[in-house]
Design an enzyme around this catalytic site. Structure first.
Site, short mmCIF file in Angstrom:
data_model
loop_
_atom_site.label_atom_id
_atom_site.label_comp_id
_atom_site.label_asym_id
_atom_site.label_seq_id
_atom_site.Cartn_x
_atom_site.Cartn_y
_atom_site.Cartn_z
N ASP A 36 0.85 -1.20 0.00
CA ASP A 36 0.00 0.00 0.00
C ASP A 36 0.88 1.25 0.00
OD1 ASP A 36 -2.18 1.96 0.79
OD2 ASP A 36 -3.28 0.08 1.01
N TYR A 150 -12.29 6.75 -12.71
CA TYR A 150 -12.45 5.48 -11.99
C TYR A 150 -13.04 4.41 -12.91
CZ TYR A 150 -13.99 2.37 -8.15
OH TYR A 150 -14.21 1.31 -7.29
P1 NAD Z 1 -9.90 2.19 0.03
O1 NAD Z 1 -9.63 3.54 -0.53
O2 NAD Z 1 -10.22 2.08 1.48
O3 NAD Z 1 -8.70 1.20 -0.26
C1 NAD Z 1 -7.85 1.31 -1.37
C2 NAD Z 1 -6.42 1.10 -0.90
O4 NAD Z 1 -5.55 1.15 -2.04
C3 NAD Z 1 -5.95 2.20 0.05
O5 NAD Z 1 -5.33 1.63 1.19
C4 NAD Z 1 -4.97 3.01 -0.79
O6 NAD Z 1 -3.99 3.65 0.00
C5 NAD Z 1 -4.41 1.94 -1.71
N1 NAD Z 1 -3.86 2.48 -2.95
C6 NAD Z 1 -4.44 3.35 -3.82
N2 NAD Z 1 -3.62 3.59 -4.85
C7 NAD Z 1 -2.50 2.86 -4.63
C8 NAD Z 1 -1.28 2.69 -5.34
N3 NAD Z 1 -1.04 3.34 -6.49
N4 NAD Z 1 -0.32 1.89 -4.83
C9 NAD Z 1 -0.54 1.23 -3.65
N5 NAD Z 1 -1.68 1.34 -2.94
C10 NAD Z 1 -2.64 2.15 -3.43
O7 NAD Z 1 -11.08 1.57 -0.85
P2 NAD Z 1 -11.90 0.22 -0.70
O8 NAD Z 1 -13.31 0.57 -0.58
O9 NAD Z 1 -11.27 -0.65 0.30
O10 NAD Z 1 -11.69 -0.41 -2.14
C11 NAD Z 1 -10.71 -1.39 -2.39
C12 NAD Z 1 -10.81 -1.90 -3.83
O11 NAD Z 1 -12.12 -2.46 -4.03
C13 NAD Z 1 -10.63 -0.81 -4.88
O12 NAD Z 1 -9.91 -1.35 -5.96
C14 NAD Z 1 -12.04 -0.49 -5.31
O13 NAD Z 1 -12.08 -0.02 -6.63
C15 NAD Z 1 -12.72 -1.83 -5.16
N6 NAD Z 1 -14.16 -1.65 -4.95
C16 NAD Z 1 -14.65 -1.24 -3.74
C17 NAD Z 1 -16.02 -1.05 -3.58
C18 NAD Z 1 -16.62 -0.63 -2.27
O14 NAD Z 1 -17.84 -0.46 -2.20
N7 NAD Z 1 -15.87 -0.47 -1.20
C19 NAD Z 1 -16.88 -1.22 -4.67
C20 NAD Z 1 -16.34 -1.60 -5.89
C21 NAD Z 1 -14.99 -1.82 -6.02
#
Ligand code: NAD
Ligand code: UDP
Length: 330
Positions: A36, A150
């Site tokens: 991360d 996105y």
């Molecule tokens: P979040 O923002 O809490 O987690 C994303 C994590 O990725 C963070 O810890 C961030 O620091 C890290 N990150 C971002 N860019 C990065 C990079 N370039 N290098 C290393 N780390 C990086 O979001 P979340 O809700 O936990 O979502 C996690 C994944 O699930 C994402 O890919 C998101 O698109 C997908 N997703 C989530 C949901 C939801 O409802 N929560 C829905 C659809 C898809």
């Protein structure tokens, strides 16, 4: 001879979903490597895991490069801003994570001969014209709108994953996650459930976009993690929807949160942001059939657990103060 433990690399492991995946795979007996850059995640999400011999963490931006030593059995790509408020703030970082980050993640999988799981999203369906959304639907996405960084990053990541699977015979799975919620979402994350909980707990008006008749289908994080785990273990390529098919309007959600917190906080309406999907609900027939998966936790029960966590979280007394969202930023 002892069987070597599975080693799972979780990209975005310090985020909301990623940190629950770290917990899950450790509990299953795997060694976990969390990667991360803390762009939208938080060190506190994995603080309880530091010092464990079966937990490693690497701080790096996966769009810049990704090196993991040793054997790897699976790479789970969850690294991307996910809240609309976050990706509006970081559009280029979001596109880089979905494009260059996905290249690096797939290259790592290929080098290690490891199963690859892509966290894609219901946003690939955009503002859908088909309801509920099944995987065969191609979507309705504006390529130049405020959500496009996105949506298009994820659509590109899906195409890249599919191409690696075909060209390099890599074992991959694309999962399309629908709105997921639970403990460890930041109070200032901007998504509707942490916003409403934070607002109701501090007796501020609940901010509703538009007239609140738009719908979402909310999945509790434990259910989602179970689905991701099954998709990682299965021999399917997807795409496969993972979400809770019980649909609610945003207005209903506000009423549920207020009822659970016993709050008579007011409602403040603000203009619906551009391209905000009007309806969203997963068709999970494929997940049921191919993974034997369906969610078990109701929205009411998930909210109860999330509110309880919010109240006991260390930082709950210092919840970030929220601005009333405005059109184009929430
Ligand atoms: P979040 O923002 O809490 O987690 C994303 C994590 O990725 C963070 O810890 C961030 O620091 C890290 N990150 C971002 N860019 C990065 C990079 N370039 N290098 C290393 N780390 C990086 O979001 P979340 O809700 O936990 O979502 C996690 C994944 O699930 C994402 O890919 C998101 O698109 C997908 N997703 C989530 C949901 C939801 O409802 N929560 C829905 C659809 C898809
Ligand atoms: N929303 C809202 N109030 C808020 C935050 C969001 O009414 O304080 C709305 C948002 O406009 C959308 C829905 O709630 O219609 C879900 O928003 P969220 O940001 O959680 O996720 P999205 O599904 O849009 O990615």
């Amino acid at each position: 001879m002892a069987t070597p433990r599975r080693r799972v690399v979780i990209l975005g492991g310090a985020g909301f979903i990623g940190s629950h995946l770290c917990d899950h795979f450790l509990a299953q007996g795997s060694v976990v490597v969390c990667v991360d850059n803390y762009l939208t995640g938080a060190a506190r999400n994995i603080a309880h895991l530091l010092g464990r011999p079966d937990f490693e963490h690497i701080e790096t931006d996966i769009s810049e490069g990704l090196a993991v030593e040793g054997d790897v059995d699976a790479v789970l790509h969850f690294a991307s801003p996910a809240s609309p408020a976050d990706y509006r703030r970081f559009p280029i970082e979001t596109l880089r994570a979905g494009s260059l980050g996905t290249f690096n993640a797939l290259a790592l999988s290929q080098a290690k001969n490891a199963r690859f799981v892509l966290a894609s999203t219901s946003e690939v369906y955009g503002d859908p014209q088909v309801h509920p959304q099944a995987e065969a639907y191609w979507g309705n996405v504006n390529p130049v709108g405020p959500r496009s960084c996105y949506d298009e990053a994820k659509r590109f990541a899906e195409a890249l994953t599919w191409s690696y699977a075909r060209q390099h015979q890599l074992s991959t799975c694309i999962i399309r996650i629908f709105n997921t919620f639970g403990p460890r979402m930041r109070a200032g994350d901007g998504r509707v459930i942490p916003n409403f909980i934070d607002q109701a707990l501090s007796d501020r008006p609940l901010t509703i976009a538009g007239d609140g008749t738009q719908t979402r289908s909310f999945c509790y994080v434990d259910d989602l993690v179970d689905g991701v785990s099954k998709a990682t273990a299965a021999d399917i390529a997807g795409p496969v929807n993972l979400g809770n098919p019980v649909e609610h309007t945003v207005r209903e959600l506000a009423d549920l949160v207020r009822a659970q917190i016993v709050s008579d906080a007011a409602i403040a309406y603000y203009p619906l942001p551009q391209d905000d999907p009007q309806i969203r609900c997963p068709d999970i027939s494929r997940a049921r059939r191919q993974l034997g998966w369906s969610p078990a936790v109701t929205l009411a029960e998930g909210l109860r657990r999330t509110i309880e966590w919010t109240l006991t979280a260390e930082d709950s007394v210092q919840r970030e103060s929220q601005q009333v969202p405005s059109s184009g930023r929430h």
